[in-house]
Design an enzyme around this catalytic site. Structure first.
Site, PDB file in Angstrom:
ATOM      1  N   THR A   1      -5.258  -3.837   2.124  1.00 37.85           N
ATOM      2  CA  THR A   1      -5.988  -4.768   1.277  1.00 37.85           C
ATOM      3  C   THR A   1      -5.331  -5.427   0.102  1.00 37.85           C
ATOM      4  O   THR A   1      -4.691  -4.796  -0.711  1.00 37.85           O
ATOM      5  CB  THR A   1      -7.261  -4.127   0.700  1.00 37.85           C
ATOM      6  OG1 THR A   1      -8.008  -3.651   1.765  1.00 37.85           O
ATOM      7  CG2 THR A   1      -8.068  -5.148  -0.050  1.00 37.85           C
TER       8      THR A   1
ATOM      9  N   ASN B   1       6.253   3.084   4.714  1.00 36.65           N
ATOM     10  CA  ASN B   1       5.319   2.886   5.816  1.00 36.65           C
ATOM     11  C   ASN B   1       5.445   3.927   6.909  1.00 36.65           C
ATOM     12  O   ASN B   1       4.553   4.056   7.755  1.00 36.65           O
ATOM     13  CB  ASN B   1       5.483   1.477   6.389  1.00 36.65           C
ATOM     14  CG  ASN B   1       4.829   0.457   5.483  1.00 36.65           C
ATOM     15  OD1 ASN B   1       3.625   0.495   5.283  1.00 36.65           O
ATOM     16  ND2 ASN B   1       5.631  -0.408   4.898  1.00 36.65           N
TER      17      ASN B   1
END
EC number: 2.3.1.35
Lengths: 415, 415
Positions: free
Chosen positions: A193, A410
């Site tokens: 987001t 990540n």
């Protein structure tokens, strides 16, 4: 470490008359951190929003869209971090609705006047009870000068809070614009987001506010990319409280132009801050494309360059491996019916004051020297300027490099 | 280390009657390595090619297209590594033409019967003199059983040579298909290019050969991606020598179907080998999309998943971070006019024999267990199956994970 960005001091974020902010630690996902934020709006505020184009958009995005369409004056924004409430199906929609209902009761407003926002892990249920239990503390904390604490409370894995504030005059009256943002598309390991909230005390007629919002988004949040992953929760909200006494109802007025310019400046500052804080970012890169048939094809070329892992790793390595940039321009596919003439394309590299022509006539510029390219690629702020030589449209896209750190962050297992 | 791939032994690569191969070390970019390859074709061979869609395509791609359009029977393929002769403008076109002329003189053929291919660094001039000086050695080396040495000679930064060979029967006559390939899109640090060369001794009428080539490419080389970077030099060539005595002139015959099936098997083996040897690849991932309106939208969704850095790093980390896969499906934008109904989308993870449903009805499947997802994500061969629930079309896309090694290789300064 963000690239050339520091969070403004609390004192540098001007309050916006009509907006109060409160935060609380509700243990949504982790204990003892601010993860719940409420923006309380005075009656008469106008609110407009743009949201992610992702089909798997989050439950709160669905609810926000519906509440804004109903046109009931929004009176509160409710923001939680930790859990995105995305990929949660029917149950997620119920959860979002329950939180709106709970806040509306506490504020004695209609639940359709509450706009919910979530950011965090996808596919996990929103802990409704804990969130609702945290609301009274948020309300008790409501203050006009809490933009700085709110900027921190909406952070997930951001390394710095992102905020911006501007003051200027229209017709002798002082106008304030203050905003906060977090994240960067879907570059966060699990915390999806981008959120952006900007408020002004200028008054803007409803249809005009929509136009203003879209123009600002198109110039700012819609020009940034870290990895090209479009989040499920992206939301950008513009609030006009009207309490400055200035009311703008016509896009052709100087007042609208002034407000638009200032709003874009704030939105751009917030959007670029997201890139400067991008995962593993060691460089801030502007890809400015001009000479296109229209703005859309300029953006398309800009994103092709900005999304190329080869271009991004070359920036990380400070390697003027310019063939990668030409290749990205070449596969941008702007030209199904009207092929790009590569012999007319020119590419420059720039940093600070110096700009060098690196490619023209389908190949390397005769004047180009590898050492000049290497010097610019070594800087932290780099511009790639591309002239498509086929029109007068232009657009800029902002991105960062691709580093080991991006992969590390990540590849970290969700913890 | 490639993922579950080993180069076939020289003895396992069947010669194709009508094709001879020769290699040489011409010091195109580095000394003492095979960097020059010639394929000599007997008269009567038919040749078809498909090339990169990149507007900045290399000079040899322009020349190949022109020579094939002229329809003169191709008699020789000339392949160099080290320099891509891309982004070289007019000078590059002249250089490619000069090498064709030199080889045509040595072979006593027309220069339009030579098809040139280059792979290597972009934006650097082709060393024409050294290349031409190496041609006699190539020609002296020509042999029908040199597929194995040719597979090695066309390597750039590939870690293994890529070759495949099949024999089968049509109407009692033995048909051979043998091919070689190198690279993987533009995933090489500076060595651009995917090249694929496949020959068969079946005879195929010219228009049909084009169709066969495109059908094979669509099922193989056009289904792979490491980083989404489309090279400037990609070329896939199909040669039909006709020396088996079998002549195929009708796509509706069983013979065509047999040849097509075997050709696709060889092309798929070569294409997948490129992914298995992809930069930093530790996993081979199949994204199989079904239930689409058409094949194109299935591919679009497949590539959205295959290109997502977040999905690729999750595979590298063996992290069943499935929200990233849903998000990628959600932003594939297949649905401008006909929106994707995410409640009908289902996603499975599979490896070896076991397949588990991970998402349905817009969220996580009730039956899904994190430990099952983690177990499959830990495997080296993983399939993601997506049912879009809106049609009967299907397509598969093949990719690898995104690792530290990918960044290291691509961030290395050109040396």
């Amino acid at each position: 470490m963000p690239v050339n960005y520091r969070t403004p001091a609390a004192a540098d974020l001007w309050p916006v008359a009509g907006v109060r902010l409160g935060v609380a630690a509700a243990a949504i996902r982790k204990p003892d951190r601010h993860d719940l934020t409420v923006l309380a709006l005075d009656p008469g505020c106008r609110v407009a929003g743009v949201f992610t184009s992702n089909r798997f958009c989050a439950a709160p995005v669905h609810v926000c869209r519906r509440h804004l369409e109903l046109g009931s004056d929004a009176r509160a924004l409710l923001i939680n971090t930790g859990v995105a409430n995305a990929g949660t199906g029917e149950q997620g929609l119920r959860a979002a609705a329950e939180t709106c209902a709970a806040l509306s009761q506490l504020l004695a407003i209609d639940d359709r006047q509450v706009l919910p926002f979530s950011t965090g892990v996808i596919l996990e249920p929103l802990p409704v009870e804990r969130l609702i239990a945290g609301l009274p503390a948020c309300i008790a904390d409501l203050r006009a000068d809490h933009w700085h604490t709110a900027a921190h409370a909406i952070m997930t894995t951001d390394t710095v809070a992102k905020a911006a504030s501007r003051r200027f005059e229209i017709d002798g009256k002082r106008i304030t614009i203050t905003g906060i943002s977090k994240g960067a598309g879907m570059i966060r390991p699990n915390m999806a987001t981008m959120l952006g909230f900007i408020a002004t005390d200028a008054g803007v007629a409803a249809p005009l506010l929509e136009q203003l919002l879209r123009e600002a988004a198109d110039e700012s949040f819609n020009c940034i990319s870290v990895d090209g992953d479009t989040s499920t929760n992206d939301s950008f909200i513009l609030i006009a409280t009207g309490q400055s006494g200035i009311e703008i109802a016509d896009a052709s007025t100087a007042a609208y132009a002034q407000l638009r310019e200032a709003l874009i400046a704030v939105a751009m500052e917030l959007a670029q801050a997201i890139i400067r804080d991008g995962e593993g970012a060691s460089k801030f890169i502007t890809v400015a494309v001009e000479g296109g048939r229209d703005r859309q094809e300029c953006k398309r070329v800009g994103y092709a360059v900005a999304h190329s892992p080869l271009v991004k790793t070359a920036f990380f390595a400070s390697d003027p491996n310019l063939g990668r940039i030409l290749a990205a321009i070449g596969y941008a596919e702007i030209d199904a019916l009207d092929p790009l003439d590569v012999d007319r394309v020119r590419v420059w590299l720039a940093s600070g004051g110096s700009e060098i022509l690196v490619a023209e006539k389908g190949g390397r510029a005769a004047s180009y020297r590898e050492e000049d390219g290497a010097r610019i690629m070594g800087e932290a702020e780099i511009s790639v300027r591309v002239d498509l030589g086929r029109g007068s449209a232009r657009a800029a896209v902002y991105t960062c490099d691709l580093s080991y750190e991006y992969v590390r962050i990540n590849a970290d297992y969700r913890s």
